[in-house]
Design an enzyme around this catalytic site. Structure first.
Site, short mmCIF file in Angstrom:
data_model
loop_
_atom_site.label_atom_id
_atom_site.label_comp_id
_atom_site.label_asym_id
_atom_site.label_seq_id
_atom_site.Cartn_x
_atom_site.Cartn_y
_atom_site.Cartn_z
N GLY A 27 5.62 -7.98 -11.09
CA GLY A 27 5.55 -6.65 -10.48
C GLY A 27 6.30 -6.59 -9.17
N LEU A 29 8.57 -4.38 -8.49
CA LEU A 29 9.89 -4.45 -9.12
C LEU A 29 11.00 -3.92 -8.23
CD1 LEU A 29 8.83 -3.27 -12.68
CD2 LEU A 29 8.87 -5.58 -11.73
N HIS A 30 12.17 -4.52 -8.36
CA HIS A 30 13.36 -4.07 -7.64
C HIS A 30 14.51 -3.99 -8.65
CE1 HIS A 30 14.43 -8.28 -7.82
NE2 HIS A 30 13.34 -8.60 -7.13
N HIS A 33 14.96 -6.70 -11.28
CA HIS A 33 14.11 -6.63 -12.49
C HIS A 33 14.65 -5.57 -13.45
CE1 HIS A 33 10.98 -8.09 -9.50
NE2 HIS A 33 10.86 -8.98 -10.47
N ASP A 146 16.10 -17.29 -10.01
CA ASP A 146 15.16 -18.41 -10.16
C ASP A 146 15.79 -19.41 -11.12
OD1 ASP A 146 12.85 -17.37 -8.58
OD2 ASP A 146 13.04 -15.74 -10.01
N SER A 182 11.11 -9.86 -4.43
CA SER A 182 9.90 -9.15 -3.97
C SER A 182 9.49 -9.67 -2.60
CB SER A 182 8.76 -9.36 -4.96
OG SER A 182 9.18 -8.89 -6.22
N ARG A 183 9.79 -10.92 -2.32
CA ARG A 183 9.36 -11.51 -1.04
C ARG A 183 10.21 -11.03 0.14
NH1 ARG A 183 7.81 -16.07 -4.62
NH2 ARG A 183 5.54 -16.27 -4.38
#
Ligand code: PAF
Length: 276
Positions: A27, A29-30, A33, A146, A182-183
């Site tokens: 979730g 989301l950006h 994603h 990732d 997200s971070r």
């Protein structure tokens, strides 16, 4: 777009459905994603996105509690992007009893991000296998940001003979080069202005490799020094073979330069592939 929280309801909705593409997410989301969803749509697939913050992949003292939860906004974005189903299980749904069976990943899972986050990839591999079993997709899409996660999921899929095709998708970046994550939302304005330095250092290493740089250790340690001198706490900067993720040798042609470092309380990761 349907939003489904229960496994039995999801299975019923997917019964007899061919060509499912699966996008697992946590979730918040950006655009990165949404690129995964568009890549799946382009292949004409029926797109299932999961949103689940997986406690198994967070270590003690990590950001499980404060990980951003933005379900309503995520669902709006996914509906606009053309997702067909959003699967939003609760922790109790996926772990009605404590998880006792885990995927034990190979030693590469203890290096790079795994060295700073013991057990992280065991948690990732376990949840991804559970989600694959629930959704039973034909393809699953993972972001290259990732890179180590993608590598481990590919190995797991191959070695456990899972009938899923893993599709890697390029990293989406802000204009200044920062990889979307997200971070990034944890960064203060000053940290956000500093954050592209990680990418800039990876890019510099790639340029030096392209122009014949062979002292890989020197390239890595110069980047560590630059980041450290600007207040970063570096977990690693590492030049690896792109296919095996083993430390690269000066003879390698296909490489990936990976980095992870903390800016204040925020841990950022990034990587760049290079073929010479
Ligand atoms: O990349 C992520 O968001 C997570 O690690 C994943 C693949 C959804 C598993 O929880």
């Amino acid at each position: 777009m349907e939003i489904i929280a229960r496994i039995d309801v999801l299975r019923e909705a997917l019964k007899n459905r061919q060509g499912i593409a699966f996008v697992p997410t946590m979730g918040n989301l950006h655009e990165g994603h949404l690129d995964l969803v568009s890549a799946a749509k382009k292949q004409g697939q029926y797109v299932v996105v999961s949103i689940f913050i997986n406690p198994l992949q967070f270590g003690a003292g990590e950001d499980l509690e404060k990980y951003p939860r933005t379900l309503e906004q995520d669902c709006r974005l996914l509906a606009n992007a053309g997702a067909d189903i959003v699967f939003t299980p609760s922790v109790e749904t996926l772990f009605p009893t404590a998880q006792q069976f885990h995927v034990d990943p190979p030693p590469v899972a203890n290096e790079l991000c795994g060295a700073a986050r013991p057990g992280h990839f065991r948690g990732v591999a376990t949840i991804v296998l559970k989600l694959f079993n629930i959704v039973q997709p034909e393809t699953a899409l993972f972001g290259k940001k990732d890179f180590q996660q993608l590598h481990i999921i590919r190995l797991m899929t191959a070695q456990l003979n899972l009938p899923v095709i893993i599709i890697p998708v390029e990293t989406r970046r802000a204009e200044d080069g920062l990889a979307l994550s997200s971070r990034n939302g944890y960064l203060s304005p000053t940290e956000r202005a500093e954050a592209p330095r990680l990418y800039q250092n990876l890019e510099k290493i790639c340029r030096q490799l392209s122009s014949g740089g062979k002292d890989l250790h020197l390239l890595e340690s110069s980047a560590v020094m630059d980041l450290s001198s600007h207040g970063w706490k570096v977990d690693y900067i590492s030049i690896r073979h792109a296919d095996t993720l083993q430390p690269a040798t000066p003879e390698d042609r296909q490489m990936v330069v990976l980095g992870a470092a903390r800016l204040g309380a925020t841990r950022l990761i990034d990587n760049l592939e290079i073929c010479i």
